[in-house]
Scaffold this motif. Structure first.
Motif, PDB file in Angstrom:
ATOM      1  N   ALA A  32       0.823  -1.212   0.000  1.00 38.16           N
ATOM      2  CA  ALA A  32       0.000   0.000   0.000  1.00 38.16           C
ATOM      3  C   ALA A  32       0.851   1.254   0.000  1.00 38.16           C
ATOM      4  O   ALA A  32       1.946   1.293   0.565  1.00 38.16           O
ATOM      5  CB  ALA A  32      -0.928  -0.006   1.209  1.00 38.16           C
ATOM      6  N   GLY A  44      -9.941  -0.235  -0.496  1.00 38.07           N
ATOM      7  CA  GLY A  44      -8.588  -0.675  -0.222  1.00 38.07           C
ATOM      8  C   GLY A  44      -7.613   0.475  -0.360  1.00 38.07           C
ATOM      9  O   GLY A  44      -7.950   1.622  -0.081  1.00 38.07           O
ATOM     10  N   LYS A  45      -6.387   0.180  -0.758  1.00 36.16           N
ATOM     11  CA  LYS A  45      -5.365   1.211  -0.867  1.00 36.16           C
ATOM     12  C   LYS A  45      -4.654   1.129  -2.212  1.00 36.16           C
ATOM     13  O   LYS A  45      -4.694   0.114  -2.898  1.00 36.16           O
ATOM     14  CB  LYS A  45      -4.339   1.061   0.269  1.00 36.16           C
ATOM     15  CG  LYS A  45      -4.914   1.356   1.662  1.00 36.16           C
ATOM     16  CD  LYS A  45      -3.851   1.194   2.727  1.00 36.16           C
ATOM     17  CE  LYS A  45      -4.400   1.510   4.115  1.00 36.16           C
ATOM     18  NZ  LYS A  45      -4.662   2.949   4.294  1.00 36.16           N
ATOM     19  N   CYS A  47      -1.347   0.911  -4.670  1.00 35.08           N
ATOM     20  CA  CYS A  47      -0.154   0.062  -4.588  1.00 35.08           C
ATOM     21  C   CYS A  47       1.066   0.807  -5.111  1.00 35.08           C
ATOM     22  O   CYS A  47       0.983   1.508  -6.113  1.00 35.08           O
ATOM     23  CB  CYS A  47      -0.338  -1.205  -5.417  1.00 35.08           C
ATOM     24  SG  CYS A  47      -1.811  -2.155  -5.017  1.00 35.08           S
ATOM     25  N   VAL A  81      -3.530  -3.629   7.642  1.00 33.64           N
ATOM     26  CA  VAL A  81      -2.847  -2.997   6.516  1.00 33.64           C
ATOM     27  C   VAL A  81      -2.362  -1.604   6.879  1.00 33.64           C
ATOM     28  O   VAL A  81      -1.438  -1.071   6.253  1.00 33.64           O
ATOM     29  CB  VAL A  81      -3.780  -2.945   5.285  1.00 33.64           C
ATOM     30  CG1 VAL A  81      -4.939  -1.985   5.503  1.00 33.64           C
ATOM     31  CG2 VAL A  81      -3.007  -2.574   4.017  1.00 33.64           C
ATOM     32  N   ASN A  88      -1.723  -5.300   2.151  1.00 36.25           N
ATOM     33  CA  ASN A  88      -2.714  -4.853   1.178  1.00 36.25           C
ATOM     34  C   ASN A  88      -3.040  -5.957   0.163  1.00 36.25           C
ATOM     35  O   ASN A  88      -2.132  -6.564  -0.408  1.00 36.25           O
ATOM     36  CB  ASN A  88      -2.182  -3.618   0.445  1.00 36.25           C
ATOM     37  CG  ASN A  88      -3.253  -2.891  -0.333  1.00 36.25           C
ATOM     38  OD1 ASN A  88      -4.405  -2.820   0.109  1.00 36.25           O
ATOM     39  ND2 ASN A  88      -2.902  -2.349  -1.483  1.00 36.25           N
TER      40      ASN A  88
END
Length: 222
Positions: A32, A44-45, A47, A81, A88
C-alpha cells in the motif's frame, strides 16, 4: 445441458460471494501507498511499484504487551494494513489482546472480518450473539491456555478475563482491514449524539437514563 447450466450458476454464485469480501490478489504483493494524486480511492489502498517494495513493507516491530491500565482493563494492538502496508490485498490481519485481571474487551463487531482467537495465557470467558433471524442466541465458552474460538463475521462478540492474573490472546482476522465497532461507544458516544428520543424508545427506558449514558466517557481500548 441441465448439469452444465447448474455448474455455471454455481460458479457464478461462488464468484459473487468471493468478491463480497477482500479482493483476491492477482500478483505476488501490492504494498500500500498513501498517494491520492493520480487516482480515486475506491476500496482498499493504492499500490506502490513492486520494484520499490522492501522487507520493511512486510514487517511490524515487536508486538509487545499493551497498556491495560484503563477503565476496561484491556488493550487491543491491531496489526492490519495500516500497520503493515504489505498486507494490502492479502485478506488477513491479526491483533494482540492483553487483559488485566478481570479486564474486558467489550461487546463489538468486525464488519469486514471473521475472527479466530487463541488464548496464550490465562482464562477467558468469551461469546458472540447470533442475528435476529437466529433469535439472538448467545454462544459462550470458557477458554484456557491453548484453546481456540471463532467469532463469525459481523456478529457482536466479547472477551473477559475471569482469572486472577493477566491474560493474553492473539486474534487472526479474515480481512486486511476488518474494522471495529464497539457497541456502547457507537450507540451512546456517537458524534453528534443519536437523539435521546430514538434511544429511549429503542431501549424502552426514560430519556434521563439515555442522557446519563451519553454523558459518560466511552473508552476506546484499540
Amino acid at each position: 445441458m441441465k448439469v452444465v447450466y447448474f455448474f455455471v450458476v454455481l460458479l457464478a454464485l461462488a464468484s459473487s460471494i468471493a468478491f463480497a469480501y477482500d479482493p483476491s490478489p492477482l500478483q505476488d504483493f501490492c504494498v500500500a501507498i498513501n498517494d491520492t494524486k493520480t487516482g480515486v480511492f475506491v476500496n482498499g489502498k493504492f499500490c506502490k511499484d513492486p520494484k520499490l517494495a522492501k522487507a520493511e513493507d512486510f514487517f511490524f516491530p515487536g508486538l509487545g504487551p499493551g497498556n491495560t491500565s484503563n477503565p476496561l482493563g484491556s488493550k487491543v494492538t491491531a496489526v492490519t494494513v495500516n500497520e503493515i502496508l504489505g498486507l494490502n490485498t492479502l485478506g488477513i490481519s491479526l491483533a494482540r489482546i492483553d487483559f488485566a485481571p478481570k479486564g474486558l474487551n467489550p461487546p463489538h463487531t468486525h464488519p469486514r472480518g471473521t475472527e479466530i482467537l487463541v488464548v496464550l495465557e490465562g482464562t477467558l470467558y468469551v461469546g458472540f450473539v447470533a442475528s435476529n433471524q437466529n433469535d439472538n442466541r448467545l454462544f459462550t465458552k470458557v477458554l484456557n491456555k491453548g484453546d481456540v474460538f471463532v467469532f463469525p463475521i459481523g456478529l457482536i462478540h466479547f472477551q473477559q478475563n475471569i482469572g486472577y492474573g493477566n491474560a493474553l490472546a492473539i486474534a487472526g482476522l479474515s480481512s486486511q482491514n476488518p474494522g471495529v465497532i464497539t457497541i456502547a461507544n457507537a450507540v451512546f458516544g456517537s458524534k453528534p449524539p443519536i437523539s435521546d428520543e430514538v434511544l429511549a424508545k429503542a431501549f424502552q427506558v426514560g430519556k434521563n437514563v439515555i442522557d446519563y449514558l451519553q454523558k459518560q466517557f466511552w473508552y476506546n481500548n484499540s
